[in-house]
Design a protein around this motif. Structure first.
Motif, PDB file in Angstrom:
ATOM      1  N   THR A  52       0.749  -1.037  -0.107  1.00  0.00           N
ATOM      2  CA  THR A  52      -0.277   0.090  -0.286  1.00  0.00           C
ATOM      3  C   THR A  52       0.974   0.950  -0.047  1.00  0.00           C
ATOM      4  OG1 THR A  52      -1.710  -1.205   1.385  1.00  0.00           O
ATOM      5  CG2 THR A  52      -1.484   1.012   1.570  1.00  0.00           C
ATOM      6  N   GLY A  53       1.540   1.601   0.665  1.00  0.00           N
ATOM      7  CA  GLY A  53       2.443   2.463   1.075  1.00  0.00           C
ATOM      8  C   GLY A  53       3.609   3.320  -0.078  1.00  0.00           C
ATOM      9  N   TYR A  54       3.667   1.758  -1.260  1.00  0.00           N
ATOM     10  CA  TYR A  54       4.308   1.819  -2.721  1.00  0.00           C
ATOM     11  C   TYR A  54       3.820   1.888  -3.442  1.00  0.00           C
ATOM     12  CZ  TYR A  54       8.674   0.194  -1.204  1.00  0.00           C
ATOM     13  OH  TYR A  54      10.232   0.134  -1.060  1.00  0.00           O
ATOM     14  N   LEU A  55       2.817   1.730  -3.895  1.00  0.00           N
ATOM     15  CA  LEU A  55       1.232   2.249  -4.145  1.00  0.00           C
ATOM     16  C   LEU A  55       0.537   3.937  -3.654  1.00  0.00           C
ATOM     17  CD1 LEU A  55      -0.049   0.827  -6.675  1.00  0.00           C
ATOM     18  CD2 LEU A  55      -1.877   0.335  -5.584  1.00  0.00           C
ATOM     19  N   MET A  56       0.437   3.899  -2.789  1.00  0.00           N
ATOM     20  CA  MET A  56       1.089   5.785  -2.573  1.00  0.00           C
ATOM     21  C   MET A  56       1.305   6.413  -2.777  1.00  0.00           C
ATOM     22  SD  MET A  56      -0.428   5.221   1.901  1.00  0.00           S
ATOM     23  CE  MET A  56      -0.712   6.812   1.811  1.00  0.00           C
ATOM     24  N   ALA A  57       2.649   6.655  -3.291  1.00  0.00           N
ATOM     25  CA  ALA A  57       3.566   7.079  -3.609  1.00  0.00           C
ATOM     26  C   ALA A  57       3.136   6.733  -4.844  1.00  0.00           C
ATOM     27  CB  ALA A  57       5.267   6.444  -3.255  1.00  0.00           C
ATOM     28  N   ALA A  58       3.220   6.063  -6.301  1.00  0.00           N
ATOM     29  CA  ALA A  58       3.181   5.893  -7.123  1.00  0.00           C
ATOM     30  C   ALA A  58       1.764   6.797  -7.209  1.00  0.00           C
ATOM     31  CB  ALA A  58       2.628   4.407  -7.656  1.00  0.00           C
ATOM     32  N   ALA A  59       0.405   6.417  -6.829  1.00  0.00           N
ATOM     33  CA  ALA A  59      -0.492   7.593  -6.745  1.00  0.00           C
ATOM     34  C   ALA A  59      -0.154   9.791  -6.635  1.00  0.00           C
ATOM     35  CB  ALA A  59      -1.766   7.729  -5.992  1.00  0.00           C
ATOM     36  N   VAL A  60       0.938   9.481  -5.932  1.00  0.00           N
ATOM     37  CA  VAL A  60       1.517  11.308  -5.839  1.00  0.00           C
ATOM     38  C   VAL A  60       2.116  11.051  -6.842  1.00  0.00           C
ATOM     39  CG1 VAL A  60       3.362  12.530  -4.644  1.00  0.00           C
ATOM     40  CG2 VAL A  60       1.833  10.546  -3.109  1.00  0.00           C
ATOM     41  N   LEU A  61       2.868  10.749  -7.654  1.00  0.00           N
ATOM     42  CA  LEU A  61       3.877  10.683  -9.038  1.00  0.00           C
ATOM     43  C   LEU A  61       2.450  10.763 -10.068  1.00  0.00           C
ATOM     44  CD1 LEU A  61       6.284   8.126  -8.201  1.00  0.00           C
ATOM     45  CD2 LEU A  61       6.471  10.942  -7.767  1.00  0.00           C
ATOM     46  N   VAL A  97      -8.765  13.725  -5.229  1.00  0.00           N
ATOM     47  CA  VAL A  97      -7.958  12.835  -4.056  1.00  0.00           C
ATOM     48  C   VAL A  97      -7.811  11.418  -3.447  1.00  0.00           C
ATOM     49  CG1 VAL A  97      -7.548  12.465  -1.324  1.00  0.00           C
ATOM     50  CG2 VAL A  97      -8.515  14.654  -2.545  1.00  0.00           C
ATOM     51  N   ALA A  98      -6.327  10.347  -4.352  1.00  0.00           N
ATOM     52  CA  ALA A  98      -6.551   8.739  -3.504  1.00  0.00           C
ATOM     53  C   ALA A  98      -6.755   8.328  -2.529  1.00  0.00           C
ATOM     54  CB  ALA A  98      -5.273   8.623  -4.200  1.00  0.00           C
ATOM     55  N   ARG A  99      -7.329   8.078  -2.520  1.00  0.00           N
ATOM     56  CA  ARG A  99      -7.359   6.955  -1.099  1.00  0.00           C
ATOM     57  C   ARG A  99      -7.498   5.529  -1.371  1.00  0.00           C
ATOM     58  NH1 ARG A  99     -13.693   8.507   0.644  1.00  0.00           N
ATOM     59  NH2 ARG A  99     -14.226   7.107  -0.383  1.00  0.00           N
ATOM     60  N   LEU A 100      -6.789   5.010  -0.225  1.00  0.00           N
ATOM     61  CA  LEU A 100      -6.296   3.236  -0.177  1.00  0.00           C
ATOM     62  C   LEU A 100      -6.253   3.255   0.915  1.00  0.00           C
ATOM     63  CD1 LEU A 100      -3.853   5.172  -1.614  1.00  0.00           C
ATOM     64  CD2 LEU A 100      -3.037   2.946  -2.716  1.00  0.00           C
ATOM     65  N   SER A 101      -6.658   1.342   0.878  1.00  0.00           N
ATOM     66  CA  SER A 101      -6.567   0.591   2.136  1.00  0.00           C
ATOM     67  C   SER A 101      -6.039  -0.503   2.290  1.00  0.00           C
ATOM     68  CB  SER A 101      -8.084   0.170   2.581  1.00  0.00           C
ATOM     69  OG  SER A 101      -8.551  -0.180   1.601  1.00  0.00           O
ATOM     70  N   LEU A 102      -5.679  -0.560   3.584  1.00  0.00           N
ATOM     71  CA  LEU A 102      -4.583  -2.130   4.018  1.00  0.00           C
ATOM     72  C   LEU A 102      -5.884  -3.602   3.303  1.00  0.00           C
ATOM     73  CD1 LEU A 102      -3.319  -1.546   7.169  1.00  0.00           C
ATOM     74  CD2 LEU A 102      -2.321  -1.256   4.770  1.00  0.00           C
ATOM     75  N   ALA A 103      -6.796  -3.398   3.465  1.00  0.00           N
ATOM     76  CA  ALA A 103      -7.809  -4.491   3.701  1.00  0.00           C
ATOM     77  C   ALA A 103      -8.188  -4.625   2.466  1.00  0.00           C
ATOM     78  CB  ALA A 103      -8.840  -4.680   4.012  1.00  0.00           C
ATOM     79  N   ARG A 104      -7.962  -3.403   1.073  1.00  0.00           N
ATOM     80  CA  ARG A 104      -8.229  -4.004  -0.310  1.00  0.00           C
ATOM     81  C   ARG A 104      -6.945  -4.221  -0.819  1.00  0.00           C
ATOM     82  NH1 ARG A 104      -8.451  -4.964  -4.721  1.00  0.00           N
ATOM     83  NH2 ARG A 104      -9.744  -4.217  -5.982  1.00  0.00           N
ATOM     84  N   MET A 105      -6.061  -3.813  -0.207  1.00  0.00           N
ATOM     85  CA  MET A 105      -4.414  -3.915  -0.885  1.00  0.00           C
ATOM     86  C   MET A 105      -4.525  -5.785  -0.226  1.00  0.00           C
ATOM     87  SD  MET A 105      -1.202  -4.455  -2.331  1.00  0.00           S
ATOM     88  CE  MET A 105      -2.214  -2.427  -2.456  1.00  0.00           C
TER      89      MET A 105
END
Length: 448
Positions: free
Chosen positions: A349-358, A372-380
């Motif tokens: 999730t952390g790497y995908l959050m960084a990718a979402a920023v980029l 705004v990008a929203r992610l979650s551990l459960a969806r990962m």
């Protein structure tokens, strides 16, 4: 390239190295894909900013990506503090198992208040044995703590929260708007995020991984913690390259200071549960007014819809809830919950959050709307469960000397850091500052 919505397909990036993390699930495949997502999004941003004649090729080192999903920080001549407090862990209950997460004092106090026992592991185990898992989980959560009963995949898929999470996108983009990026003449192919201000309001572990990644490409990451904050065994891992500062957000003066920092930020990354920023006077409308041209990415544990959308949680708890630890138990032929060998939900999730920023930065650079990008551990977790296992080779457990980079003079003592798992032509990950404790820097953008 449109805004990021999924992990990249195999073949869209180059892979070197061999081996895999032994697991019931495709942990090393997730490591490769999530690290590659950062590289491909960075290559797209480099092209959008005209920092190179073409988008650079992306290479992921499979062994190093798998190792970064574990510990990148290796003390030299001293021992790391314990990662878990003495009470945290898995306990047999009357109808199965439950995990108590008690690293934070108020979470530990909540669990002990429900159990009505002393702060002693044997006493806790004796009390837990009298409870069924679901009622104890609910009682601890109602008391302000965090816990998760062991569920099978079938149980989770039938659960209202499991159904809600399965219907969510991996990256949920909301509230699209136009964003005008601030000029950064210092940005270059070798340091594409140089001069970019990232306000980091995250805790263990996914959010800090995302901002650590951005710092590796030159971003100025300012992390804000409460006074006296510490995460033993974690800050060493995730404070690399960051200005680690503190503010007391119970204070009106410090809340205003936070707003000033946000007004100057290019990117906001936060892991507050729904309603928490509103309680600080920073609802979405206020954030839009203060920083209309920011990129924003956020996460939570259990997803953004469903009855548990506001529930506190951590990687180890989501693994219990979502059936991952149950499947691991079957895979390992064990008599107890068997989690993933690393906190892969956090790291992925952390790497995908960084990718979402980029990805959002690239879209803004092209004049497109961003959101705004929203992610979650459960969806990962759902993404990991569906990911095919196809990697062979030697099992990867611990780093060798050849995996480590140069000496790092951290704020706790000498150490070595794993070599970066990602490279792009003309653009290598590196960090200007070593890891440092919370409160090392002042809460301002020129903290250095």
């Amino acid at each position: 390239m449109t805004l990021l919505t999924s992990l990249p397909a195999p073949g869209s990036y180059r892979v070197t190295g061999t081996g895999h993390r032994p697991s019931a699930y495709a942990v090393s495949e997730l490591a490769n894909a999530s690290v590659a997502a950062v590289g491909l999004a960075m290559a797209d941003l480099i092209a959008a900013l005209n920092l190179a004649a073409r988008a650079p090729e992306v290479t992921v080192d499979q062994r190093l990506a798998s190792l970064w999903f574990g510990a990148s920080f290796h003390p030299d001549g001293w021992e790391m503090p314990a990662l878990w407090d003495p009470i945290a862990g898995d306990y047999p209950c009357a109808d199965g198992w439950i995990r108590l997460h008690t690293n934070l004092p108020h979470h530990r106090a909540a669990a002990l208040s429900v159990l009505g026992c002393a702060e002693d592991r044997e006493a806790v185990a004796a009390e837990v044995a009298h409870w069924d898992g679901d009622p104890l989980e609910q009682a601890v959560v109602a008391a302000g703590g965090v816990a998760a009963a062991l569920r099978s995949r079938a149980d989770w898929q039938a659960h209202p929260q499991g159904k809600a999470v399965a219907a969510e996108p991996l990256v949920d983009w909301i509230k699209p708007r136009r964003v005008v990026l601030r000029d950064r003449p210092e940005a270059s192919l070798s340091r594409p995020l140089q001069g970019m201000r990232v306000l980091d309001l995250t805790r263990v572990l996914a959010g800090p991984v995302s901002t650590r990644t951005l710092a590796g490409f030159g971003a100025d990451v300012l992390r804000i913690d409460p006074p006296g904050w510490d995460e033993p065994g974690v800050l060493q891992e995730i404070s690399l390259g960051k200005y680690m500062a503190q503010l007391n957000l119970r204070s009106a003066l410090d809340r205003e200071r936070l707003k000033d920092l946000l007004a100057q930020a290019d990117v906001l990354v936060h892991g507050y549960r729904p309603g928490a920023l509103e309680a600080l006077g920073l609802d979405l409308a206020t954030r839009d007014a203060i920083a209309p041209n920011r990129i924003e990415v956020t996460l939570n544990a259990y997803g953004w819809t469903g009855p548990w959308a506001g529930r506190r949680g951590f990687d180890s708890l989501v693994q219990m809830s979502a059936g991952i630890a149950h499947a691991g138990q079957d895979w390992a032929r064990s008599d107890r919950p068997t989690p993933l060998p690393v906190q892969a939900l956090d790291h992925g999730t952390g790497y995908l959050m960084a990718a979402a920023v980029l990805s959002a930065l690239a879209a803004a650079a092209r004049g497109e709307e961003v959101a705004v990008a929203r992610l979650s551990l459960a969806r990962m977790a759902e993404t990991l469960v569906a990911l095919p296992k196809n990697l062979g080779g030697a099992q990867i457990h611990t780093a060798d000397a050849a995996d480590l980079g140069p000496h790092e003079d951290s704020g706790w003592g000498p150490a070595r850091r794993l070599s970066p798992p990602l490279s792009l032509e003309g653009c290598a990950m590196c960090w200007r500052w070593p890891a440092s404790p919370s409160g090392t820097y002042a809460p301002r953008w020129d903290a250095a």
